[in-house]
Write an enzyme that holds these catalytic residues in place. Structure first.
Site, PDB file in Angstrom:
ATOM      1  N   GLY A 254       4.075   2.425   4.575  1.00  0.00           N
ATOM      2  CA  GLY A 254       2.635   2.273   4.772  1.00  0.00           C
ATOM      3  C   GLY A 254       2.313   0.866   5.231  1.00  0.00           C
ATOM      4  N   SER A 255       1.100   0.430   4.911  1.00  0.00           N
ATOM      5  CA  SER A 255       0.648  -0.865   5.417  1.00  0.00           C
ATOM      6  C   SER A 255       1.306  -2.035   4.670  1.00  0.00           C
ATOM      7  CB  SER A 255      -0.867  -0.965   5.267  1.00  0.00           C
ATOM      8  OG  SER A 255      -1.214  -0.891   3.911  1.00  0.00           O
TER       9      SER A 255
ATOM     10  N   GLU B 248       8.801   0.137   3.825  1.00  0.00           N
ATOM     11  CA  GLU B 248       8.810   0.226   5.286  1.00  0.00           C
ATOM     12  C   GLU B 248       7.366   0.000   5.709  1.00  0.00           C
ATOM     13  OE1 GLU B 248       8.230   1.054   8.667  1.00  0.00           O
ATOM     14  OE2 GLU B 248       8.762   3.165   8.361  1.00  0.00           O
ATOM     15  N   LEU B 249       7.095  -1.210   6.218  1.00  0.00           N
ATOM     16  CA  LEU B 249       5.705  -1.643   6.398  1.00  0.00           C
ATOM     17  C   LEU B 249       5.343  -1.748   7.881  1.00  0.00           C
ATOM     18  CD1 LEU B 249       5.853  -4.365   3.597  1.00  0.00           C
ATOM     19  CD2 LEU B 249       5.254  -1.951   3.384  1.00  0.00           C
TER      20      LEU B 249
ATOM     21  N   CYS C 113       4.752   3.122  13.449  1.00  0.00           N
ATOM     22  CA  CYS C 113       4.990   1.707  13.164  1.00  0.00           C
ATOM     23  C   CYS C 113       6.027   1.105  14.098  1.00  0.00           C
ATOM     24  CB  CYS C 113       5.371   1.520  11.709  1.00  0.00           C
ATOM     25  SG  CYS C 113       6.573   2.712  11.182  1.00  0.00           S
TER      26      CYS C 113
ATOM     27  N   GLU D 218      -1.115  -5.382  14.809  1.00  0.00           N
ATOM     28  CA  GLU D 218      -0.743  -4.000  15.133  1.00  0.00           C
ATOM     29  C   GLU D 218      -2.014  -3.207  15.483  1.00  0.00           C
ATOM     30  OE1 GLU D 218       0.888  -1.811  11.773  1.00  0.00           O
ATOM     31  OE2 GLU D 218       2.328  -0.834  13.083  1.00  0.00           O
TER      32      GLU D 218
ATOM     33  N   TRP E 157       0.428   8.955   6.563  1.00  0.00           N
ATOM     34  CA  TRP E 157      -0.020  10.163   7.272  1.00  0.00           C
ATOM     35  C   TRP E 157       0.589  10.327   8.652  1.00  0.00           C
ATOM     36  CZ3 TRP E 157      -1.989   8.399  11.744  1.00  0.00           C
ATOM     37  CH2 TRP E 157      -2.510   7.097  11.760  1.00  0.00           C
ATOM     38  N   ASN E 158       1.172   9.274   9.234  1.00  0.00           N
ATOM     39  CA  ASN E 158       1.513   9.393  10.656  1.00  0.00           C
ATOM     40  C   ASN E 158       2.727  10.287  10.922  1.00  0.00           C
ATOM     41  OD1 ASN E 158       3.217   7.465   9.611  1.00  0.00           O
ATOM     42  ND2 ASN E 158       3.168   6.158  11.409  1.00  0.00           N
TER      43      ASN E 158
ATOM     44  N   LYS F 163       3.910  11.031  -3.865  1.00  0.00           N
ATOM     45  CA  LYS F 163       2.461  10.998  -3.673  1.00  0.00           C
ATOM     46  C   LYS F 163       2.206  10.934  -2.170  1.00  0.00           C
ATOM     47  CE  LYS F 163      -0.551   8.010  -2.795  1.00  0.00           C
ATOM     48  NZ  LYS F 163      -1.394   8.829  -1.899  1.00  0.00           N
ATOM     49  N   PRO F 164       1.796  12.065  -1.584  1.00  0.00           N
ATOM     50  CA  PRO F 164       1.515  12.036  -0.149  1.00  0.00           C
ATOM     51  C   PRO F 164       0.156  11.386   0.102  1.00  0.00           C
ATOM     52  CG  PRO F 164       1.079  14.233  -1.012  1.00  0.00           C
ATOM     53  CD  PRO F 164       1.581  13.395  -2.170  1.00  0.00           C
TER      54      PRO F 164
HETATM   55  P1  ADP Z   1      -2.215   3.568   6.187  1.00  0.00           P
HETATM   56  O1  ADP Z   1      -2.900   2.487   6.921  1.00  0.00           O
HETATM   57  O2  ADP Z   1      -1.040   4.175   6.851  1.00  0.00           O
HETATM   58  O3  ADP Z   1      -3.137   4.585   5.577  1.00  0.00           O
HETATM   59  P2  ADP Z   1      -1.741   2.647   3.501  1.00  0.00           P
HETATM   60  O4  ADP Z   1      -0.796   1.591   3.098  1.00  0.00           O
HETATM   61  O5  ADP Z   1      -3.175   2.457   3.175  1.00  0.00           O
HETATM   62  O6  ADP Z   1      -1.496   2.797   5.047  1.00  0.00           O
HETATM   63  O7  ADP Z   1      -1.316   4.043   2.930  1.00  0.00           O
HETATM   64  C1  ADP Z   1       0.020   4.465   2.797  1.00  0.00           C
HETATM   65  C2  ADP Z   1       0.161   5.195   1.480  1.00  0.00           C
HETATM   66  O8  ADP Z   1      -0.138   4.281   0.422  1.00  0.00           O
HETATM   67  C3  ADP Z   1      -0.792   6.380   1.302  1.00  0.00           C
HETATM   68  O9  ADP Z   1      -0.105   7.406   0.607  1.00  0.00           O
HETATM   69  C4  ADP Z   1      -1.881   5.793   0.442  1.00  0.00           C
HETATM   70  O10 ADP Z   1      -2.546   6.758  -0.320  1.00  0.00           O
HETATM   71  C5  ADP Z   1      -1.077   4.874  -0.444  1.00  0.00           C
HETATM   72  N1  ADP Z   1      -1.863   3.814  -1.098  1.00  0.00           N
HETATM   73  C6  ADP Z   1      -2.947   3.167  -0.629  1.00  0.00           C
HETATM   74  N2  ADP Z   1      -3.374   2.258  -1.539  1.00  0.00           N
HETATM   75  C7  ADP Z   1      -2.541   2.323  -2.610  1.00  0.00           C
HETATM   76  C8  ADP Z   1      -2.438   1.645  -3.859  1.00  0.00           C
HETATM   77  N3  ADP Z   1      -3.297   0.695  -4.204  1.00  0.00           N
HETATM   78  N4  ADP Z   1      -1.436   1.998  -4.684  1.00  0.00           N
HETATM   79  C9  ADP Z   1      -0.549   2.941  -4.347  1.00  0.00           C
HETATM   80  N5  ADP Z   1      -0.587   3.619  -3.177  1.00  0.00           N
HETATM   81  C10 ADP Z   1      -1.567   3.321  -2.313  1.00  0.00           C
END
Ligand code: ADP
Length: 475
Positions: free
Chosen positions: A224-225, A246-247, A280, A378, A147-148, A171-172
């Site tokens: 994402g995370s 990209e974590l 990040c 972080e 989302w950032n 998948k946003p």
């Molecule tokens: P943030 O802390 O930035 O929300 P996330 O890693 O939770 O980081 O989310 C980044 C993306 O990963 C989002 O699009 C979220 O919906 C997706 N996401 C979260 N959990 C899962 C999962 N188990 N499988 C696939 N995508 C996921």
């Protein structure tokens, strides 16, 4: 704003349960999107798979024309896209406009780079052989984005994927699907053929599960995370998909004794407080040499206190809301932990909730010690913890003491000291006297647990290509 998903050139999913999108600055519902799962994701993958042959057979020049049209449309719609982004994510409107331009730069740059998808001829080791390397698109790409940066994190993947000849299912995130949908509306307007770009919104586990297990998907690209990245990496193992991750980061900033203090203050401000500290590559911890520490802190605190907090739609706002309650609580936990262990609050130091919206005052902590939580995790918020260092080696040691390796920064006027730090840091991106290093033409990505692969630059295209070696007997 009640929106649908885009599968095989059709807007669909109106009959599904809805996922609400809230404005983090007001707590109000801003829109909704369909809550889709495996079935819809499978349809999107099938559409992308069917579209792959014709899309990959176009010339790079034809694909570039589509991407350039999309670039132009995105820039023409800058105000509308930026407003959606600010209302669903919270960043100040001027930053959203900046992001639209940044997002467009990836489309434009990869439109051109796709034309340089060269293979090569290899000199054979004996007569009667012709040896060559061909580059081909990997196939259907599944993209999962955060989302950032609701627009740029998509175009960074979409640009090179489409330029290479891949087709795409995105998948946003649950927080910001509306910017993504607007982007896909522009793909449609640009005439990108049906099935080439598909978008599915909804349950991350179900959608992710299908993207990761479906044999038609040949590559997963994720931002994402670290926690979710590791999970996806494990899931990708079953069908050995290519994967780019990209974590998380935990960026150190080292300010050395010979730094130009004003330049360093502005660089750290830009790195730390952009997007309210929710990027990040935001500096997460600042190591300042003792000889200039007090001067740096005085100037930095003064400028930090000038940053206005509020709704990103309001003129003058520099720091928008925190994305959600969990994000807010993590930031406050880091600040309280530092305070309890003896850090001083030189600016800010607290947040507030207003009608379900969460804000945090830009904060500067001094007298910070290495064991404090904030120096080890972080924060993803507008907090700058400052630790005094007495040598360049101490700065390097602390900077590298983390499992992360995305971005790092150094401020020094000395070429030899700067080079020493750059060589020693285990980070994929380094800003030297520069708080804002990202650019479409440069490789962005991390070492260690910050990820795999690079986005942007020629490396960013390479990640969407397969290498095929052909040995031809010519006699
Ligand atoms: P943030 O802390 O930035 O929300 P996330 O890693 O939770 O980081 O989310 C980044 C993306 O990963 C989002 O699009 C979220 O919906 C997706 N996401 C979260 N959990 C899962 C999962 N188990 N499988 C696939 N995508 C996921």
């Amino acid at each position: 704003m009640d929106k649908k998903m885009y599968i095989n050139g059709e807007w669909t999913g109106g009959d599904l349960e809805k996922l609400e999108v809230r404005n983090p600055a007001t707590g109000e519902v801003y829109g909704s999107v369909p809550m889709a799962g495996e079935k819809e994701t499978r349809k999107a993958i099938d559409a992308a798979y069917r579209a792959f042959d014709s899309w990959s057979q176009l010339t790079a020049y034809d694909r570039a024309d589509y991407l350039k049209k999309l670039t132009r449309l995105l820039l023409e719609n800058e105000d509308e896209v930026a407003e959606i982004m600010t209302k669903e994510m919270g960043k100040p409107l001027h930053e959203s406009k900046g992001e639209v331009q940044y997002a467009a730069s990836y489309l434009e740059w990869f439109a051109e780079e796709g034309k340089r998808m060269y293979g090569r001829i290899i000199p054979p080791h004996k007569q009667g052989k012709h040896m060559e390397v061909r580059k081909q698109p990997v196939g259907v790409v599944g993209a999962i984005t955060p989302w950032n940066f609701p627009a740029a994190m998509i175009t960074r993947k979409l640009g090179p994927a489409l330029a290479a000849g891949c087709t795409f299912v995105v998948k946003p995130p649950e927080e910001t699907p509306l910017t993504a949908i607007k982007l896909v509306e522009l793909c449609e307007e640009a005439g990108i053929p049906k099935g080439v770009v598909n978008l599915v919104t909804g349950d991350p586990k179900a959608i992710g599960g299908e993207l990761l297990s479906n044999p038609h998907v040949r590559k997963i690209t994720f931002t994402g995370s670290t926690q979710v990245g590791k999970l996806l990496m494990k899931q990708a193992a079953d069908s050995v998909k290519k994967i780019s991750l990209e974590l998380g980061g935990h960026a150190p900033i080292i300010v050395l004794d010979d730094a130009d203090v004003d330049k360093a203050v502005d660089g750290v401000l830009a790195s730390k407080f952009r997007n309210g500290g929710q990027t990040c590559i935001c500096g997460n911890r600042v190591y300042v040499h003792e000889d200039i520490h007090d001067e740096f802190v005085d100037k930095f605190v003064k400028k930090t206190k000038e940053l206005q907090v509020g709704d990103g739609m309001e003129e003058g706002t520099m720091i928008g809301p925190i994305i959600n309650k969990a994000g807010f609580e993590k930031i406050d936990k880091h600040v309280r932990n530092a305070e309890n262990q003896g850090a001083e609050i030189a600016a800010g130091g607290e947040g507030y909730e207003k009608d379900g919206a969460y804000f945090y005052k830009p904060t500067v902590l001094t007298g910070v010690k290495p064991a404090m939580l904030i120096m080890n995790e972080e924060t993803f918020g507008p907090v700058a913890p400052i630790q005094k260092i007495s040598s360049i080696d101490e700065g390097i040691k602390y900077a590298n003491q983390t499992p992360f390796g995305l971005a790092a920064y150094v401020f020094t006027e000395s070429v030899s000291k700067g080079n020493k730090v750059v060589n020693a840091l285990d980070y994929g991106i380094i800003g030297w006297n520069d708080g804002v290093p990202s650019a479409a033409q440069a490789p962005f990505g991390g070492m260690k647990q910050s990820g795999l692969g690079r986005e942007g630059g020629k490396e960013g295209l390479e990640d969407y290509l397969e290498t095929k070696y052909v040995s031809i007997g010519t006699e």
